[in-house]
Design an enzyme around this catalytic site. Structure first.
Site, PDB file in Angstrom:
ATOM      1  N   GLU A  55      -4.538  10.404   0.198  1.00  0.00           N
ATOM      2  CA  GLU A  55      -4.921   9.007   0.380  1.00  0.00           C
ATOM      3  C   GLU A  55      -6.223   8.920   1.178  1.00  0.00           C
ATOM      4  O   GLU A  55      -7.095   8.096   0.904  1.00  0.00           O
ATOM      5  CB  GLU A  55      -3.825   8.228   1.109  1.00  0.00           C
ATOM      6  N   ASN A  56      -6.367   9.812   2.156  1.00  0.00           N
ATOM      7  CA  ASN A  56      -7.579   9.839   2.963  1.00  0.00           C
ATOM      8  C   ASN A  56      -8.803  10.155   2.098  1.00  0.00           C
ATOM      9  O   ASN A  56      -9.863   9.563   2.254  1.00  0.00           O
ATOM     10  CB  ASN A  56      -7.444  10.888   4.068  1.00  0.00           C
ATOM     11  N   ALA A  91     -13.084   4.823   0.198  1.00  0.00           N
ATOM     12  CA  ALA A  91     -14.463   4.612  -0.249  1.00  0.00           C
ATOM     13  C   ALA A  91     -15.467   4.969   0.831  1.00  0.00           C
ATOM     14  O   ALA A  91     -16.588   5.369   0.540  1.00  0.00           O
ATOM     15  CB  ALA A  91     -14.647   3.156  -0.681  1.00  0.00           C
ATOM     16  N   GLY A 124      -2.188 -12.973   2.404  1.00  0.00           N
ATOM     17  CA  GLY A 124      -1.080 -12.032   2.573  1.00  0.00           C
ATOM     18  C   GLY A 124      -1.450 -10.625   2.140  1.00  0.00           C
ATOM     19  O   GLY A 124      -2.589 -10.342   1.779  1.00  0.00           O
ATOM     20  N   GLN A 136      -0.961  -5.371  -1.668  1.00  0.00           N
ATOM     21  CA  GLN A 136      -0.310  -4.094  -1.982  1.00  0.00           C
ATOM     22  C   GLN A 136       0.590  -3.686  -0.825  1.00  0.00           C
ATOM     23  O   GLN A 136       0.108  -3.452   0.281  1.00  0.00           O
ATOM     24  CB  GLN A 136      -1.348  -2.995  -2.235  1.00  0.00           C
ATOM     25  N   GLU A 155      -2.004   2.776   6.294  1.00  0.00           N
ATOM     26  CA  GLU A 155      -2.277   2.668   7.738  1.00  0.00           C
ATOM     27  C   GLU A 155      -3.216   1.498   8.053  1.00  0.00           C
ATOM     28  O   GLU A 155      -3.000   0.762   9.017  1.00  0.00           O
ATOM     29  CB  GLU A 155      -2.893   3.978   8.235  1.00  0.00           C
ATOM     30  N   ARG A 156      -4.250   1.296   7.251  1.00  0.00           N
ATOM     31  CA  ARG A 156      -5.189   0.195   7.497  1.00  0.00           C
ATOM     32  C   ARG A 156      -4.487  -1.155   7.348  1.00  0.00           C
ATOM     33  O   ARG A 156      -4.693  -2.071   8.149  1.00  0.00           O
ATOM     34  CB  ARG A 156      -6.383   0.265   6.538  1.00  0.00           C
ATOM     35  N   ARG A 157      -3.674  -1.288   6.309  1.00  0.00           N
ATOM     36  CA  ARG A 157      -2.949  -2.537   6.104  1.00  0.00           C
ATOM     37  C   ARG A 157      -1.997  -2.813   7.265  1.00  0.00           C
ATOM     38  O   ARG A 157      -1.830  -3.956   7.699  1.00  0.00           O
ATOM     39  CB  ARG A 157      -2.176  -2.480   4.783  1.00  0.00           C
ATOM     40  N   GLN A 191      -1.574  11.605   9.814  1.00  0.00           N
ATOM     41  CA  GLN A 191      -2.746  10.833   9.404  1.00  0.00           C
ATOM     42  C   GLN A 191      -4.032  11.565   9.794  1.00  0.00           C
ATOM     43  O   GLN A 191      -4.297  11.773  10.978  1.00  0.00           O
ATOM     44  CB  GLN A 191      -2.712   9.453  10.064  1.00  0.00           C
TER      45      GLN A 191
END
Length: 303
Positions: free
Chosen positions: A120-121, A125, A66, A69, A87-89, A45
């Protein structure tokens, strides 16, 4: 629920950037419910900092509706799972007190894990320009991509990728300012037009102190470069880019120039002939308002 079900899938992001991603997702028959205690973070990461406020907002949303994704995981030989994306989720779900999370489980090797994590990184945004530049460089170095291949993967022009990569040539202090959003990408690109790092740092510090706009920095850089290439005449030598002086006299002149530049809020120039010691000090300005400000500073110093 099928992996094709509404609300699930890689969407146009990761799958669009990595052509094989959608193909592999098609092979997954269902979204699994995985124990959070069995999930490990992605060791590749690239993101080291997560905004606490945003995590709390996401956590509150997860409590309410919930996880929309699912995460994407890979299973490890020890039976645990490792995050491929999400990772955030994952962090927000732990904050929300969830015991299980929905996830795709797929076979992914270490090289693909690194590439997925980096791309993904890049899609985030809130990614700052320096983080994006570092991710591009890692994709080039660690995934053996050319700039052209990288530009194609992230759907950007090659010139855009090149401009981001150039940010990594800036002095560490300026890179830190870019990371902390003290200056913008526009400021940084303007500073890159100066070859001398000492001058870059001086103008960067002035930008912070006086709140220069991107346009103002571009004007100062242009003035500096124009004066640095001035042709010699009968009385003066051409102004050379400022270099680090090793002599005590040179150091004193450089300190004086730096102090005057800070005092007047503009890039003061020194021209000096080594043989005679003669020369001149130039205080540039770009408008009547700026001239009045400089004159006001001189008036205050004379009192």
């Amino acid at each position: 629920m099928s992996a094709k079900g509404k609300g699930f899938g890689l969407g146009s992001g990761l799958g669009a950037l990595l052509p094989d991603a959608n193909e592999e997702v098609e092979k997954i028959s269902a979204v699994s419910e995985i124990e959070i205690a069995d999930i490990e973070a992605n060791p590749w990461q690239p993101r080291s900092e997560f905004d606490q406020e945003q995590l709390e907002e996401l956590s509150a949303s997860i409590k309410e509706v919930g996880i929309i994704q699912p995460l994407t995981l890979r299973q490890l030989p020890n039976g645990k799972y490792q995050i491929v994306s999400g990772e955030r989720r994952y962090r927000a779900s732990k904050m929300a007190g969830l015991v299980k999370v929905p996830a795709y489980v797929r076979e992914v090797n270490d090289d693909a894990m690194l590439q997925y994590a980096l791309i993904e990184n890049i899609q985030r945004a809130d990614l700052n320009p320096l983080e994006e530049a570092i991710s591009y460089q890692r994709l080039i170095d660690e995934c053996n991509l050319t700039q052209e291949q990288l530009a194609e993967k992230v759907s950007k022009k090659r010139s855009t990728v090149t401009n981001f990569l150039r940010l990594l040539k800036l002095p560490a202090e300026i890179q830190a300012g870019l990371r902390e959003r003290q200056i913008s990408m526009g400021h940084a690109r303007a500073l890159l037009s100066i070859d001398d790092q000492q001058t870059q740092l001086m103008l960067y510090q002035q930008t912070l102190e006086y709140g220069y706009s991107v346009r103002r920095v571009e004007d100062l850089v242009r003035e500096y470069n124009e004066q640095s290439t001035t042709q010699p005449d009968e009385t003066t030598q051409p102004v050379k880019p400022i270099k680090k002086h090793t002599s005590a006299l040179g150091t004193a002149y450089e300190e004086m120039r730096t102090n005057l530049s800070k005092l007047f809020g503009t890039s003061v120039k020194f021209e000096r002939k080594e043989e005679t010691g003669k020369g001149k000090i130039t205080i540039p300005f770009t408008s009547d308002e700026e001239l009045e400000r400089i004159l006001s500073v001189l008036d205050q110093q004379a009192k």
